[in-house]
Enzyme design. Structure first.
Site, PDB file in Angstrom:
ATOM      1  N   SER A 124       0.566  -1.027   0.360  1.00  0.00           N
ATOM      2  CA  SER A 124       0.019  -0.319  -0.106  1.00  0.00           C
ATOM      3  C   SER A 124       0.463   1.509   0.034  1.00  0.00           C
ATOM      4  CB  SER A 124      -1.189   0.016   0.935  1.00  0.00           C
ATOM      5  OG  SER A 124      -1.216   1.142   1.977  1.00  0.00           O
ATOM      6  N   TYR A 149      -1.661  -0.450  10.393  1.00  0.00           N
ATOM      7  CA  TYR A 149      -2.252  -1.626   9.567  1.00  0.00           C
ATOM      8  C   TYR A 149      -1.467  -1.068   8.485  1.00  0.00           C
ATOM      9  CZ  TYR A 149      -3.760  -2.045   4.207  1.00  0.00           C
ATOM     10  OH  TYR A 149      -4.133  -2.062   3.341  1.00  0.00           O
ATOM     11  N   LYS A 153       1.804  -3.598   6.670  1.00  0.00           N
ATOM     12  CA  LYS A 153       1.978  -4.038   5.012  1.00  0.00           C
ATOM     13  C   LYS A 153       3.426  -3.665   5.018  1.00  0.00           C
ATOM     14  CE  LYS A 153      -1.697  -4.998   3.480  1.00  0.00           C
ATOM     15  NZ  LYS A 153      -1.859  -6.139   2.841  1.00  0.00           N
TER      16      LYS A 153
END
Ligand code: NAD
Ligand code: WQD
Length: 337
Positions: A124, A149, A153
């Site tokens: 991302s 989150y 990643k």
């Protein structure tokens, strides 16, 4: 080739399955249905007129992953499975690290055991953190992430880089997505958020369909042309096609590589709302609200590396994204997860 898609019934995975099937690949999907419906299987098959193989398994269940590798000769894994709601990750960090990190470690362990060393990973743009180097090239260093989150990643990218350093047989493509929106032109596949949408496009769609009263625009005092945040919205079909190109590259034994998948164009939240209104001929009520914590002002990609090395570029414009997002909302208004 036989391609395993973890999380392949989700928003981006299902669109990628369609593009892979259209290119003649065999698609095997593993998805625990935590954020997808099994009806997506039939929809993928209806669009492509091809069959897929589906396993309702969890990537944290290592025995189940192994079962798939025993049954199939997997050439490459495209790893979409993961939890993705930024705000939830702040309140449930352990659930996010367990799902995203532990699941990935189990997957990699089995891939290694079965000599399948080709993986494309859904990363991302949030791993760049709050950078002021705009447009963002892959040369920009990863930044301080603002939530678990994004850290998950960033950490998985590090794990994959370490894996490649230890064993050069691995071919790894890290794809950093910008802001995927829109849906398949058939209106069959798209993004169905659980509860109140946190992303802007699904929220606009729910205002358009009358499910919600108005869009809250988070901040109009950013240093941008109209004061609202600027993002690189990318059509999910373009994004899906990027995976097919990455797969082609991986079969040429590319080692470790990293690409931004974005359009290279930044649009503000107000421009998005105005474009949605214009192409769909619908009034979207909105209200300026306070900034959302940890939001950045501007994020858009420099996508040249993907163009030069993968022969990929985004083709669909913001108008098409708004049209397709609304088409999906209208056809799936009553769908709930
Ligand atoms: P999604 O939630 O629609 O799809 C993820 C799929 O993974 C779902 O079908 C879910 O059921 C499945 N899944 C989750 N945990 C699992 C587990 N433990 N075992 C098996 N299946 C599991 O999300 P998406 O928007 O399609 O995103 C796909 C990937 O791309 C995710 O890794 C996400 O973090 C990443 N990504 C998404 C965006 C975005 O804005 N949508 C942006 C950047 C990166
Ligand atoms: C876009 C713009 C908001 C909702 C997140 C993740 C990223 C990736 C994509 C998962 C911002 C504004 C939003 C609303 C608004 N996800 N906004 N009102 O934050 O750029 O990226 O989703 O992998 O990792 O961080 O996307 O759609 O939430 O917000 O004004 O109701 O819209 O402030 O400027 P974001 P978004």
């Amino acid at each position: 080739m036989q391609i395993l898609l973890t999380g392949g019934l989700g928003y981006i995975g299902s669109h990628t399955a369609v593009e892979l099937l259209n290119e003649g690949h065999e698609v095997i999907i593993l998805d625990n249905l935590s954020n997808a419906c099994s009806s997506v299987i039939q929809k993928i098959q209806n669009i492509t007129k091809k069959d897929i193989v589906f396993y309702p398994y969890d990537i944290r269940d290592i025995k189940k992953i192994e079962e798939i590798f025993q049954k199939h000769h997997i050439d490459c894994c495209i790893h979409f499975a993961g939890l993705k709601v930024v705000n939830d990750s702040i309140y449930q960090p352990l659930a996010y690290y367990d799902n995203n990190l532990v699941g990935t470690l189990h997957l990699l362990e089995i891939m290694q055991k079965y000599y399948c060393k080709n993986i494309i990973f859904s990363s991302s743009a949030s791993v760049y953190g709050d950078t002021n180097q705009i447009p963002i090239t892959e040369e920009v260093s990863k930044g301080e992430c603002s939530n678990p989150y994004a850290w998950s990643k960033s950490i998985i990218e590090q794990i994959l880089s370490d894996l490649h350093r230890a064993d050069k047989d691995w071919n790894i493509v890290l794809l950093r997505y910008f802001n995927p929106v829109g849906s398949h032109f058939s209106g069959l596949l798209g993004d169905i958020p659980v509860g109140v949408p946190t992303n802007i496009m699904p929220y606009i769609c729910q205002v358009a369909s009358g499910k919600r009263e108005k869009v809250f625009v988070f901040g109009d005092d950013y240093p941008t042309k109209d004061g609202t945040g600027i993002r690189d919205f990318i059509h999910v079909v373009d994004l899906a096609k990027g995976h097919v190109k990455a797969l082609k590259a991986i079969t040429n034994k590319t080692g470790l590589s990293l690409y931004n998948l974005g359009t290279g164009k930044g649009y503000s939240v107000l421009e998005l709302i105005k474009t949605f209104e214009k192409v769909n001929n619908i009034k979207i009520n909105y209200e300026i609200a306070p900034r959302r914590a940890a939001d950045i002002a501007i994020s858009y990609a420099n996508p040249n590396k993907a163009k030069e090395e993968l022969d990929w570029e985004a083709l669909y414009d913001l108008e098409q994204m708004c049209q397709d997002a609304w088409n999906f909302e209208q056809k799936n208004k009553k769908e709930e997860k």
